[in-house]
Design a protein around this motif. Sequence first.
Motif, PDB file in Angstrom:
ATOM      1  N   TRP A  60      38.403  35.856  30.941  1.00  0.00           N
ATOM      2  CA  TRP A  60      39.708  35.898  30.267  1.00  0.00           C
ATOM      3  C   TRP A  60      40.266  34.484  30.136  1.00  0.00           C
ATOM      4  O   TRP A  60      40.733  34.088  29.063  1.00  0.00           O
ATOM      5  N   ALA A  61      40.230  33.716  31.228  1.00  0.00           N
ATOM      6  CA  ALA A  61      40.767  32.351  31.219  1.00  0.00           C
ATOM      7  C   ALA A  61      40.051  31.490  30.186  1.00  0.00           C
ATOM      8  O   ALA A  61      40.687  30.731  29.445  1.00  0.00           O
ATOM      9  N   GLY A  67      40.538  26.953  30.969  1.00  0.00           N
ATOM     10  CA  GLY A  67      39.603  26.301  31.871  1.00  0.00           C
ATOM     11  C   GLY A  67      38.901  27.294  32.770  1.00  0.00           C
ATOM     12  O   GLY A  67      38.959  28.498  32.556  1.00  0.00           O
ATOM     13  N   ASP A  68      38.295  26.755  33.823  1.00  0.00           N
ATOM     14  CA  ASP A  68      37.447  27.584  34.671  1.00  0.00           C
ATOM     15  C   ASP A  68      37.846  27.590  36.143  1.00  0.00           C
ATOM     16  O   ASP A  68      37.058  27.962  37.003  1.00  0.00           O
ATOM     17  N   HIS A 104      50.604  28.598  36.932  1.00  0.00           N
ATOM     18  CA  HIS A 104      49.330  29.288  37.083  1.00  0.00           C
ATOM     19  C   HIS A 104      49.455  30.708  36.529  1.00  0.00           C
ATOM     20  O   HIS A 104      50.555  31.216  36.346  1.00  0.00           O
ATOM     21  N   TRP A 105      48.324  31.336  36.299  1.00  0.00           N
ATOM     22  CA  TRP A 105      48.296  32.703  35.817  1.00  0.00           C
ATOM     23  C   TRP A 105      47.824  33.631  36.927  1.00  0.00           C
ATOM     24  O   TRP A 105      46.962  33.268  37.730  1.00  0.00           O
ATOM     25  N   ARG A 106      48.384  34.835  36.959  1.00  0.00           N
ATOM     26  CA  ARG A 106      47.988  35.861  37.928  1.00  0.00           C
ATOM     27  C   ARG A 106      47.240  36.968  37.189  1.00  0.00           C
ATOM     28  O   ARG A 106      47.684  37.437  36.149  1.00  0.00           O
ATOM     29  N   ALA A 107      46.129  37.379  37.760  1.00  0.00           N
ATOM     30  CA  ALA A 107      45.366  38.501  37.232  1.00  0.00           C
ATOM     31  C   ALA A 107      45.128  39.493  38.363  1.00  0.00           C
ATOM     32  O   ALA A 107      44.434  39.172  39.326  1.00  0.00           O
ATOM     33  N   ASN A 108      45.743  40.649  38.261  1.00  0.00           N
ATOM     34  CA  ASN A 108      45.509  41.700  39.244  1.00  0.00           C
ATOM     35  C   ASN A 108      44.376  42.576  38.729  1.00  0.00           C
ATOM     36  O   ASN A 108      44.449  43.113  37.621  1.00  0.00           O
ATOM     37  N   ARG A 129      43.963  34.042  40.780  1.00  0.00           N
ATOM     38  CA  ARG A 129      44.781  33.005  40.157  1.00  0.00           C
ATOM     39  C   ARG A 129      43.926  32.164  39.226  1.00  0.00           C
ATOM     40  O   ARG A 129      42.826  31.750  39.597  1.00  0.00           O
ATOM     41  N   ILE A 130      44.459  31.914  38.044  1.00  0.00           N
ATOM     42  CA  ILE A 130      43.865  30.976  37.107  1.00  0.00           C
ATOM     43  C   ILE A 130      44.700  29.714  37.226  1.00  0.00           C
ATOM     44  O   ILE A 130      45.886  29.694  36.870  1.00  0.00           O
TER      45      ILE A 130
END
Length: 133
Positions: A60-61, A67-68, A104-108, A129-130
Amino acid sequence: MNLEAIEPLSKLGIELVTAQPERVVFHVPLAGNRNDKGTLFAGSQYSGLVLAGWYLASQWANAQGLGDKVAVKDAQVSYPKAAYSNVTITAEFLAAPDQRPSGHWRANIRVVAVDDDANTVSELTGDYRILTQ
């Protein structure tokens, strides 16, 4: 998102089966991952669960141009039944990733492992976390 660079994948025999934007599937073999009871070692399952969630978030990121740099921040795992066979691990988002005040991004992500008889043998809910910085 170079899976070959993650040493536990090859050492444990974990393989990517399919990857879609909202869902990824991995395979963890019983062979080479048995514990002293003849069942699939919980540590091997955990590795597969965490990696599947990481791969989904990383995919997704990457699609978003972020980025990675993806890491699991927190996870809860359960093992409701012993695995006496190979397992198939499926990771899916619980909700769309969202940006945190830190930037930062959160992905549950929910990750489920099922055995060859379609029994749920382990489940992980992970907060990934991204990292943008």
